[in-house]
Design a protein around this motif. Sequence first.
Motif, mmCIF file in Angstrom:
data_model
loop_
_atom_site.group_PDB
_atom_site.id
_atom_site.type_symbol
_atom_site.label_atom_id
_atom_site.label_comp_id
_atom_site.label_asym_id
_atom_site.label_seq_id
_atom_site.Cartn_x
_atom_site.Cartn_y
_atom_site.Cartn_z
ATOM 1 N N GLU A 84 93.180 98.934 -16.586
ATOM 2 C CA GLU A 84 93.911 97.910 -17.325
ATOM 3 C C GLU A 84 93.318 96.549 -17.011
ATOM 4 N N VAL A 85 92.928 95.821 -18.063
ATOM 5 C CA VAL A 85 92.403 94.462 -17.928
ATOM 6 C C VAL A 85 93.254 93.593 -18.839
ATOM 7 N N GLY A 86 94.178 92.828 -18.273
ATOM 8 C CA GLY A 86 95.071 92.011 -19.082
ATOM 9 C C GLY A 86 95.919 92.888 -19.983
ATOM 10 N N GLU A 87 95.765 92.726 -21.317
ATOM 11 C CA GLU A 87 96.524 93.513 -22.299
ATOM 12 C C GLU A 87 95.662 94.603 -22.939
ATOM 13 N N THR A 88 94.567 94.965 -22.279
ATOM 14 C CA THR A 88 93.637 95.954 -22.828
ATOM 15 C C THR A 88 93.416 97.075 -21.817
ATOM 16 N N TRP A 89 93.302 98.285 -22.351
ATOM 17 C CA TRP A 89 92.941 99.422 -21.504
ATOM 18 C C TRP A 89 91.509 99.821 -21.832
ATOM 19 N N LEU A 90 90.744 100.080 -20.772
ATOM 20 C CA LEU A 90 89.377 100.555 -20.940
ATOM 21 C C LEU A 90 89.285 101.976 -20.393
ATOM 22 N N VAL A 91 88.699 102.870 -21.194
ATOM 23 C CA VAL A 91 88.417 104.221 -20.715
ATOM 24 C C VAL A 91 86.978 104.189 -20.236
ATOM 25 N N VAL A 92 86.783 104.425 -18.921
ATOM 26 C CA VAL A 92 85.483 104.253 -18.294
ATOM 27 C C VAL A 92 85.008 105.595 -17.741
ATOM 28 N N GLY A 93 83.754 105.920 -18.020
ATOM 29 C CA GLY A 93 83.126 107.105 -17.444
ATOM 30 C C GLY A 93 82.283 106.705 -16.249
ATOM 31 N N ILE A 94 82.465 107.412 -15.136
ATOM 32 C CA ILE A 94 81.747 107.078 -13.903
ATOM 33 C C ILE A 94 80.937 108.296 -13.471
ATOM 34 N N VAL A 95 79.627 108.097 -13.364
ATOM 35 C CA VAL A 95 78.714 109.113 -12.838
ATOM 36 C C VAL A 95 77.870 108.425 -11.766
ATOM 37 N N PRO A 96 77.190 109.166 -10.905
ATOM 38 C CA PRO A 96 76.390 108.516 -9.864
ATOM 39 C C PRO A 96 75.358 107.562 -10.461
ATOM 40 N N GLY A 97 75.426 106.310 -10.059
ATOM 41 C CA GLY A 97 74.462 105.314 -10.496
ATOM 42 C C GLY A 97 74.743 104.698 -11.849
ATOM 43 N N GLN A 98 75.882 105.042 -12.486
ATOM 44 C CA GLN A 98 76.123 104.512 -13.827
ATOM 45 C C GLN A 98 77.620 104.499 -14.132
ATOM 46 N N ILE A 99 78.072 103.411 -14.786
ATOM 47 C CA ILE A 99 79.455 103.281 -15.262
ATOM 48 C C ILE A 99 79.370 102.840 -16.722
ATOM 49 N N LYS A 100 80.043 103.582 -17.624
ATOM 50 C CA LYS A 100 80.004 103.267 -19.053
ATOM 51 C C LYS A 100 81.416 103.167 -19.605
ATOM 52 N N THR A 101 81.614 102.198 -20.502
ATOM 53 C CA THR A 101 82.873 102.105 -21.227
ATOM 54 C C THR A 101 82.840 103.119 -22.359
ATOM 55 N N LEU A 102 83.804 104.041 -22.354
ATOM 56 C CA LEU A 102 83.846 105.077 -23.378
ATOM 57 C C LEU A 102 84.700 104.679 -24.567
ATOM 58 N N HIS A 103 85.796 103.925 -24.286
ATOM 59 C CA HIS A 103 86.700 103.542 -25.371
ATOM 60 C C HIS A 103 87.529 102.343 -24.917
#
Length: 159
Positions: free
Chosen positions: A109-128
């Motif tokens: 949760e960032v303020g009024e927004t939710w971020l779906v984040v994928g975390i793998v070794p060495g990388q973090i990506k916003t999925l939605h």
Amino acid sequence: MPHPPLHSLTRHARLPGALRTGGPLLLALIPPGLAAAQTGAGAIPETPALPGGAMLQMLFGLALIIGVLFLGAYLLRRLNGGRAFGHTGPLRVVGGLMLSPRERIVLVEVGETWLVVGIVPGQIKTLHTLPKGELPAGKDAENRFGAWLKHVAERKNGN
């Protein structure tokens, strides 16, 4: 031919010459209280009991140290505004899901927004990205597991 006793052979074979003679040298190596008990000259003195005052002093000191630790934790929490440590910024982890030992999906949760984040070794990506909302109750999965566990327990007790 009779054999000499075993204890006399091992005693003379292992001890140095000065100790083989025994007597005064051996008694000099024994602590005085034990030597007196061995020779019958007196009894071993009893160890004194721990006085009650010393025990109370030790318990009071321990209680004081534990109290100082709790007071310090309370004061740190008050200084932090009642929040736990690590939750001071605008980010908050709402939930997460382990896909494998090295892969996760996290809802942030960032303020009024939710971020779906994928975390793998060495990388973090916003999925939605989606607006902040309410999470549906996750009790369905818990109820299914509880029902399955109850069924297994009943089956085991039934046999």
